[in-house]
Design a protein around this motif. Structure first.
Motif, short mmCIF file in Angstrom:
data_model
loop_
_atom_site.label_atom_id
_atom_site.label_comp_id
_atom_site.label_asym_id
_atom_site.label_seq_id
_atom_site.Cartn_x
_atom_site.Cartn_y
_atom_site.Cartn_z
N TYR A 91 -4.57 -4.87 -37.99
CA TYR A 91 -4.28 -5.89 -36.99
C TYR A 91 -3.35 -5.41 -35.88
CZ TYR A 91 -6.17 -8.99 -40.53
OH TYR A 91 -6.98 -9.59 -41.45
N ILE A 92 -2.68 -4.30 -36.09
CA ILE A 92 -1.69 -3.81 -35.14
C ILE A 92 -2.38 -3.07 -34.00
CG2 ILE A 92 0.28 -2.26 -34.82
CD1 ILE A 92 1.01 -2.86 -37.76
N GLN A 93 -1.99 -3.40 -32.76
CA GLN A 93 -2.56 -2.76 -31.59
C GLN A 93 -1.68 -1.64 -31.05
OE1 GLN A 93 -2.91 -6.22 -29.10
NE2 GLN A 93 -5.01 -6.60 -29.78
N ARG A 94 -0.36 -1.87 -30.98
CA ARG A 94 0.58 -0.89 -30.45
C ARG A 94 1.99 -1.42 -30.69
NH1 ARG A 94 2.81 -2.56 -25.54
NH2 ARG A 94 1.71 -4.26 -24.55
N VAL A 95 2.98 -0.63 -30.39
CA VAL A 95 4.36 -1.11 -30.44
C VAL A 95 4.55 -2.06 -29.26
CG1 VAL A 95 6.78 -0.45 -30.17
CG2 VAL A 95 5.26 0.96 -31.57
N HIS A 96 5.08 -3.24 -29.51
CA HIS A 96 5.33 -4.20 -28.44
C HIS A 96 6.67 -3.96 -27.78
CE1 HIS A 96 6.60 -8.03 -26.61
NE2 HIS A 96 5.33 -8.09 -26.26
N HIS A 97 7.74 -3.85 -28.60
CA HIS A 97 9.06 -3.62 -28.02
C HIS A 97 10.00 -2.95 -29.01
CE1 HIS A 97 9.95 -7.52 -30.04
NE2 HIS A 97 11.16 -6.99 -30.17
N VAL A 98 11.03 -2.39 -28.45
CA VAL A 98 12.14 -1.82 -29.20
C VAL A 98 13.38 -2.53 -28.71
CG1 VAL A 98 13.51 0.26 -29.61
CG2 VAL A 98 11.02 0.43 -29.41
N ALA A 99 14.25 -2.97 -29.63
CA ALA A 99 15.47 -3.68 -29.26
C ALA A 99 16.66 -2.74 -29.39
CB ALA A 99 15.67 -4.90 -30.16
N ILE A 100 17.51 -2.76 -28.35
CA ILE A 100 18.69 -1.91 -28.30
C ILE A 100 19.90 -2.79 -27.98
CG2 ILE A 100 19.83 -0.04 -27.04
CD1 ILE A 100 16.97 1.01 -26.39
N ILE A 101 20.99 -2.58 -28.71
CA ILE A 101 22.25 -3.27 -28.41
C ILE A 101 23.17 -2.26 -27.75
CG2 ILE A 101 24.24 -4.49 -29.35
CD1 ILE A 101 22.43 -5.37 -31.68
N TYR A 158 23.99 -10.95 -23.35
CA TYR A 158 22.94 -10.70 -22.38
C TYR A 158 21.69 -10.25 -23.12
CZ TYR A 158 26.29 -10.64 -18.52
OH TYR A 158 27.25 -10.96 -17.60
N LYS A 159 20.53 -10.55 -22.54
CA LYS A 159 19.26 -10.00 -23.00
C LYS A 159 18.45 -9.64 -21.76
CE LYS A 159 15.14 -10.78 -25.74
NZ LYS A 159 13.96 -11.30 -25.07
N LEU A 160 18.11 -8.38 -21.65
CA LEU A 160 17.32 -7.88 -20.54
C LEU A 160 16.00 -7.36 -21.09
CD1 LEU A 160 17.27 -7.15 -17.49
CD2 LEU A 160 18.25 -4.93 -18.14
N ASP A 161 14.90 -7.96 -20.65
CA ASP A 161 13.57 -7.51 -21.06
C ASP A 161 13.05 -6.53 -20.02
OD1 ASP A 161 13.39 -9.15 -23.37
OD2 ASP A 161 12.90 -10.86 -22.09
N LEU A 162 12.71 -5.33 -20.47
CA LEU A 162 12.27 -4.24 -19.61
C LEU A 162 10.88 -3.79 -20.02
CD1 LEU A 162 15.61 -2.27 -19.92
CD2 LEU A 162 14.85 -3.52 -17.89
N GLY A 214 3.29 -0.90 -20.66
CA GLY A 214 3.48 -2.27 -21.13
C GLY A 214 4.40 -2.40 -22.32
N THR A 215 4.73 -1.28 -22.98
CA THR A 215 5.71 -1.33 -24.06
C THR A 215 7.02 -1.84 -23.49
OG1 THR A 215 4.65 0.52 -25.18
CG2 THR A 215 6.91 0.01 -25.84
N GLN A 216 7.70 -2.68 -24.26
CA GLN A 216 8.93 -3.28 -23.74
C GLN A 216 10.16 -2.79 -24.49
OE1 GLN A 216 8.61 -7.56 -23.46
NE2 GLN A 216 6.50 -7.42 -22.76
#
Length: 138
Positions: free
Chosen positions: A5-15, A46-50, A55-57
């Motif tokens: 079901y997995i297509q690709r990595v959607h995002h990585v979260a960094i603090i 803060y949360k910044l979506d990049l 398209g990976t975020q």
């Protein structure tokens, strides 16, 4: 199986420890596009979506009381974030030209692909990994 079901990595979260410095690094140095920026006064966060070109975020967070990473780079958790590039020398020079210190280019003994490491403003290990093309899975 979940993998089907997995297509690709959607995002990585960094603090990060310094929001302004990290925001500048990920937008001006790495070249991520800002999708959204939010501040929660009650949490002082803060949360910044990049977005990267494919398209990976990257979700960049800042919390005033977040503890520092316990050790580098072998602490449990995210070991590093690898960015796929088609021209390793050019990508590395682009970082060096902006004052980012990069390790020498190395060869992965298993994949025979070239790579090098650098760090974000908080010392998070990042990698440039040379793929044959943008769709190369290795």
């Amino acid at each position: 199986m979940l993998a089907s079901y997995i297509q690709r990595v959607h995002h990585v979260a960094i603090i990060c420890s310094d929001y302004a410095v990290s925001k500048a690094f990920y937008t001006d140095v790495i070249g991520c596009r800002v999708i959204a920026e939010n501040y929660q006064p009650g949490r002082e966060s803060y949360k910044l979506d990049l977005a990267l070109p494919d398209g990976t975020q990257i979700e960049l967070f800042h919390f005033a009381s977040a503890p520092a990473r316990p050790s580098y780079p072998e602490a449990q958790g995210l070991r590093h974030l690898a960015l796929s590039v088609t021209n390793l020398e050019a990508a590395r020079h682009a970082l060096v030209d902006q004052g980012v210190s990069c390790e020498p280019i190395r060869l992965d003994p298993y994949t025979q692909k070239r790579f090098c490491f650098f760090a974000d403003p908080d010392g998070l290990p990042l990698e440039l990994y040379e793929a044959s093309d943008a769709a190369d899975p290795l």
